[in-house]
Design a protein around this motif. Sequence first.
Motif, PDB file in Angstrom:
ATOM      1  N   PRO A  12       1.754  10.936 -11.257  1.00  0.00           N
ATOM      2  CA  PRO A  12       2.223  11.707 -11.625  1.00  0.00           C
ATOM      3  C   PRO A  12       2.278  13.242 -11.057  1.00  0.00           C
ATOM      4  CG  PRO A  12      -0.599  11.871 -12.530  1.00  0.00           C
ATOM      5  CD  PRO A  12       0.232  10.779 -11.328  1.00  0.00           C
ATOM      6  N   LEU A  13       2.034  12.760  -9.561  1.00  0.00           N
ATOM      7  CA  LEU A  13       1.426  14.002  -9.050  1.00  0.00           C
ATOM      8  C   LEU A  13       2.950  15.431  -9.079  1.00  0.00           C
ATOM      9  CD1 LEU A  13      -0.242  16.513  -6.906  1.00  0.00           C
ATOM     10  CD2 LEU A  13       1.031  14.593  -5.086  1.00  0.00           C
ATOM     11  N   LEU A  14       3.759  14.372  -8.217  1.00  0.00           N
ATOM     12  CA  LEU A  14       5.150  15.605  -7.697  1.00  0.00           C
ATOM     13  C   LEU A  14       6.016  15.745  -9.551  1.00  0.00           C
ATOM     14  CD1 LEU A  14       7.709  16.586  -6.313  1.00  0.00           C
ATOM     15  CD2 LEU A  14       8.817  14.219  -6.512  1.00  0.00           C
ATOM     16  N   PRO A  15       5.319  15.498 -10.837  1.00  0.00           N
ATOM     17  CA  PRO A  15       5.851  15.577 -12.028  1.00  0.00           C
ATOM     18  C   PRO A  15       4.950  16.930 -12.309  1.00  0.00           C
ATOM     19  CG  PRO A  15       6.221  13.188 -11.890  1.00  0.00           C
ATOM     20  CD  PRO A  15       5.654  13.721 -10.663  1.00  0.00           C
ATOM     21  N   ILE A  16       3.593  17.034 -12.199  1.00  0.00           N
ATOM     22  CA  ILE A  16       2.957  17.778 -12.133  1.00  0.00           C
ATOM     23  C   ILE A  16       3.299  19.153 -11.329  1.00  0.00           C
ATOM     24  CG2 ILE A  16       0.442  18.358 -11.800  1.00  0.00           C
ATOM     25  CD1 ILE A  16      -0.365  15.932 -12.442  1.00  0.00           C
ATOM     26  N   LEU A  17       3.047  19.706  -9.908  1.00  0.00           N
ATOM     27  CA  LEU A  17       3.733  20.625  -9.636  1.00  0.00           C
ATOM     28  C   LEU A  17       4.969  20.413  -9.498  1.00  0.00           C
ATOM     29  CD1 LEU A  17       3.240  18.838  -6.240  1.00  0.00           C
ATOM     30  CD2 LEU A  17       1.714  20.276  -7.067  1.00  0.00           C
ATOM     31  N   LEU A  18       5.823  19.905  -9.939  1.00  0.00           N
ATOM     32  CA  LEU A  18       7.678  21.059 -10.955  1.00  0.00           C
ATOM     33  C   LEU A  18       6.983  21.144 -12.276  1.00  0.00           C
ATOM     34  CD1 LEU A  18      10.014  18.048  -9.846  1.00  0.00           C
ATOM     35  CD2 LEU A  18       9.488  19.690  -8.708  1.00  0.00           C
ATOM     36  N   ILE A  19       6.230  20.369 -13.232  1.00  0.00           N
ATOM     37  CA  ILE A  19       5.949  21.559 -14.154  1.00  0.00           C
ATOM     38  C   ILE A  19       5.417  22.900 -14.261  1.00  0.00           C
ATOM     39  CG2 ILE A  19       5.053  21.592 -16.613  1.00  0.00           C
ATOM     40  CD1 ILE A  19       5.388  18.258 -16.251  1.00  0.00           C
ATOM     41  N   LEU A  20       4.807  22.318 -13.342  1.00  0.00           N
ATOM     42  CA  LEU A  20       3.998  24.417 -12.816  1.00  0.00           C
ATOM     43  C   LEU A  20       4.954  24.758 -12.243  1.00  0.00           C
ATOM     44  CD1 LEU A  20       0.467  22.859 -11.455  1.00  0.00           C
ATOM     45  CD2 LEU A  20       0.997  23.798 -12.841  1.00  0.00           C
ATOM     46  N   LEU A  21       5.473  24.889 -11.051  1.00  0.00           N
ATOM     47  CA  LEU A  21       6.852  25.583 -10.704  1.00  0.00           C
ATOM     48  C   LEU A  21       7.300  26.112 -11.530  1.00  0.00           C
ATOM     49  CD1 LEU A  21       8.145  26.519  -8.143  1.00  0.00           C
ATOM     50  CD2 LEU A  21       9.716  24.522  -7.953  1.00  0.00           C
ATOM     51  N   PHE A  22       7.923  25.515 -12.892  1.00  0.00           N
ATOM     52  CA  PHE A  22       9.396  25.368 -13.547  1.00  0.00           C
ATOM     53  C   PHE A  22       8.436  26.398 -14.844  1.00  0.00           C
ATOM     54  CE2 PHE A  22      11.258  21.718 -12.913  1.00  0.00           C
ATOM     55  CZ  PHE A  22      11.799  21.443 -11.844  1.00  0.00           C
ATOM     56  N   ASN A  23       7.494  26.468 -15.404  1.00  0.00           N
ATOM     57  CA  ASN A  23       7.021  26.514 -16.406  1.00  0.00           C
ATOM     58  C   ASN A  23       6.470  28.425 -15.442  1.00  0.00           C
ATOM     59  OD1 ASN A  23       7.108  25.161 -17.892  1.00  0.00           O
ATOM     60  ND2 ASN A  23       4.740  24.023 -17.322  1.00  0.00           N
ATOM     61  N   ALA A  24       6.636  27.889 -13.921  1.00  0.00           N
ATOM     62  CA  ALA A  24       5.661  30.172 -13.361  1.00  0.00           C
ATOM     63  C   ALA A  24       7.528  30.517 -13.480  1.00  0.00           C
ATOM     64  CB  ALA A  24       5.189  29.780 -11.931  1.00  0.00           C
ATOM     65  N   LEU A  25       8.141  29.814 -13.878  1.00  0.00           N
ATOM     66  CA  LEU A  25       9.300  30.654 -13.448  1.00  0.00           C
ATOM     67  C   LEU A  25       9.758  30.992 -14.904  1.00  0.00           C
ATOM     68  CD1 LEU A  25      11.249  28.039 -10.242  1.00  0.00           C
ATOM     69  CD2 LEU A  25      10.162  31.034 -10.070  1.00  0.00           C
TER      70      LEU A  25
ATOM     71  N   VAL B 236       1.166  -1.388   0.123  1.00  0.00           N
ATOM     72  CA  VAL B 236      -0.147   0.197  -0.301  1.00  0.00           C
ATOM     73  C   VAL B 236       0.760   0.703   0.239  1.00  0.00           C
ATOM     74  CG1 VAL B 236      -1.638   1.462   1.243  1.00  0.00           C
ATOM     75  CG2 VAL B 236      -1.512  -0.816   1.339  1.00  0.00           C
ATOM     76  N   GLY B 237       2.054   1.363   1.163  1.00  0.00           N
ATOM     77  CA  GLY B 237       2.892   2.530   0.717  1.00  0.00           C
ATOM     78  C   GLY B 237       3.594   2.834  -0.464  1.00  0.00           C
ATOM     79  N   ILE B 238       4.088   1.500  -0.953  1.00  0.00           N
ATOM     80  CA  ILE B 238       4.690   1.571  -2.662  1.00  0.00           C
ATOM     81  C   ILE B 238       3.493   2.375  -3.759  1.00  0.00           C
ATOM     82  CG2 ILE B 238       5.661  -0.068  -4.298  1.00  0.00           C
ATOM     83  CD1 ILE B 238       6.333  -2.024  -2.058  1.00  0.00           C
ATOM     84  N   GLU B 239       2.658   1.475  -3.441  1.00  0.00           N
ATOM     85  CA  GLU B 239       1.445   2.349  -4.705  1.00  0.00           C
ATOM     86  C   GLU B 239       1.219   3.799  -4.203  1.00  0.00           C
ATOM     87  OE1 GLU B 239      -0.161   0.983  -6.663  1.00  0.00           O
ATOM     88  OE2 GLU B 239       0.538  -0.870  -6.647  1.00  0.00           O
ATOM     89  N   TRP B 240       1.653   4.245  -2.767  1.00  0.00           N
ATOM     90  CA  TRP B 240       1.175   5.351  -2.422  1.00  0.00           C
ATOM     91  C   TRP B 240       2.107   6.298  -3.058  1.00  0.00           C
ATOM     92  CZ3 TRP B 240      -2.741   9.267  -1.041  1.00  0.00           C
ATOM     93  CH2 TRP B 240      -3.326   8.596   0.221  1.00  0.00           C
ATOM     94  N   PHE B 241       3.202   6.099  -2.468  1.00  0.00           N
ATOM     95  CA  PHE B 241       4.248   6.249  -3.388  1.00  0.00           C
ATOM     96  C   PHE B 241       4.475   7.009  -4.641  1.00  0.00           C
ATOM     97  CE2 PHE B 241       9.232   5.748  -4.989  1.00  0.00           C
ATOM     98  CZ  PHE B 241       9.506   7.454  -4.338  1.00  0.00           C
ATOM     99  N   ASP B 242       3.796   5.760  -5.606  1.00  0.00           N
ATOM    100  CA  ASP B 242       4.087   5.301  -6.643  1.00  0.00           C
ATOM    101  C   ASP B 242       3.237   6.886  -7.381  1.00  0.00           C
ATOM    102  OD1 ASP B 242       5.708   4.059  -9.104  1.00  0.00           O
ATOM    103  OD2 ASP B 242       3.064   3.456  -9.890  1.00  0.00           O
ATOM    104  N   SER B 243       2.207   6.779  -6.626  1.00  0.00           N
ATOM    105  CA  SER B 243       0.896   7.725  -7.027  1.00  0.00           C
ATOM    106  C   SER B 243       0.874   9.491  -6.580  1.00  0.00           C
ATOM    107  CB  SER B 243      -0.366   7.819  -5.656  1.00  0.00           C
ATOM    108  OG  SER B 243      -0.524   6.580  -6.497  1.00  0.00           O
ATOM    109  N   ILE B 244       2.479   8.952  -5.928  1.00  0.00           N
ATOM    110  CA  ILE B 244       3.173  10.891  -5.964  1.00  0.00           C
ATOM    111  C   ILE B 244       3.588  10.923  -6.535  1.00  0.00           C
ATOM    112  CG2 ILE B 244       3.976  12.578  -4.095  1.00  0.00           C
ATOM    113  CD1 ILE B 244       2.599  10.936  -1.447  1.00  0.00           C
ATOM    114  N   LEU B 245       4.441  10.101  -7.219  1.00  0.00           N
ATOM    115  CA  LEU B 245       6.401  10.018  -8.271  1.00  0.00           C
ATOM    116  C   LEU B 245       6.134  10.281  -9.589  1.00  0.00           C
ATOM    117  CD1 LEU B 245       9.578   9.949  -7.459  1.00  0.00           C
ATOM    118  CD2 LEU B 245       9.251   7.591  -8.531  1.00  0.00           C
TER     119      LEU B 245
END
Length: 322
Positions: free
Chosen positions: A186-199, A175-184
């Motif tokens: 696309p959640l983290l990529p989405i946040l990073l792309i938004l951050l990089f594009n905003a900057l 369950v923890g691995i699945e949570w980690f995979d969900s964050i890794l």
Amino acid sequence: MGYPVIFVFESIYYPILAAVGITVNVVAIVILSRGKCGLSKCITRYLVAMAVADVMVVVFEVILKRINNIYLPINILFITPVCAMILVFKHAALNCSVWFTVAFTFDRLVAISSPNLRPRYCTTRTASVVIASTTALACFKNIPNYFAVEPGYIINNIPYLCVATAVYNNSQLWVGIEWFDSILSPLLPILLILLFNALTVKHIIKSNKIRRALMSNVGEGNDSESENRKKSMILLFTLSANFILLWTPYFIYSLNWQVINHNYTDKYYTSPIFINQQTGFMLQLLSSCTNTCIYGLTQRKFRQELKNGVKYLVTVNGKLCK
């Protein structure tokens, strides 16, 4: 009694997606590799890597899994070790496709916003290291998926199908691995792309204000540099919107899976949960046809190279016919 609507739609959708995805990405790889699109070698390397990753997604997820499951009877791809390897490679390909997009977005941020770092970071060598490292990490990260499945049944001592193991269904570790995979992804990529594009957009807006002030002082009305940066902003927003829109349904479903029903086993095609799941998968896989093309097709030289390729094929066919 006819087939459920979602099944009929999938049986039509995935073959079309496979044909379009393979064709579009192979064309992009060929054109970009020729190096005649006016793009730097660094940008070209990222875009080619993104296209290759998308081809792998189409091959392992769409063709070897989805289409195989819908149209073909029991074959070698259903043997447990084989389908387990396909599971590993398709997850690795998806991770590569996502993180190559993040790496490309960060590269553009450095190129536009950091003149001092740009000569050292925005190089083909750095791009190659980033691509190779990302690929290796994606493969290593998904090795546990091979051990998360077991045979569904055995025929003549040959194991078939890949069914989640009892340990996978009941273990808090998984369950923890699945949570980690969900964050890794696309959640983290989405946040990073938004951050990089905003900057990036912030820097472009700031630079444009300075350039407009300078241009007004010298009395010149046209500013090609500002126009180019405006096109870059549109491109970045398009890339971000495409990725976020196509991956968000899958991400919402993956979180719902973890929170509400990790042991969900209802596979009826009429189940709302199953329909939402499959819709999320279809939209997610659609990104394999659009990630690279959005950038390529917005470039005039890319379009010209595509037209030249089509003209060449038509001319060759014409000569052959004669």
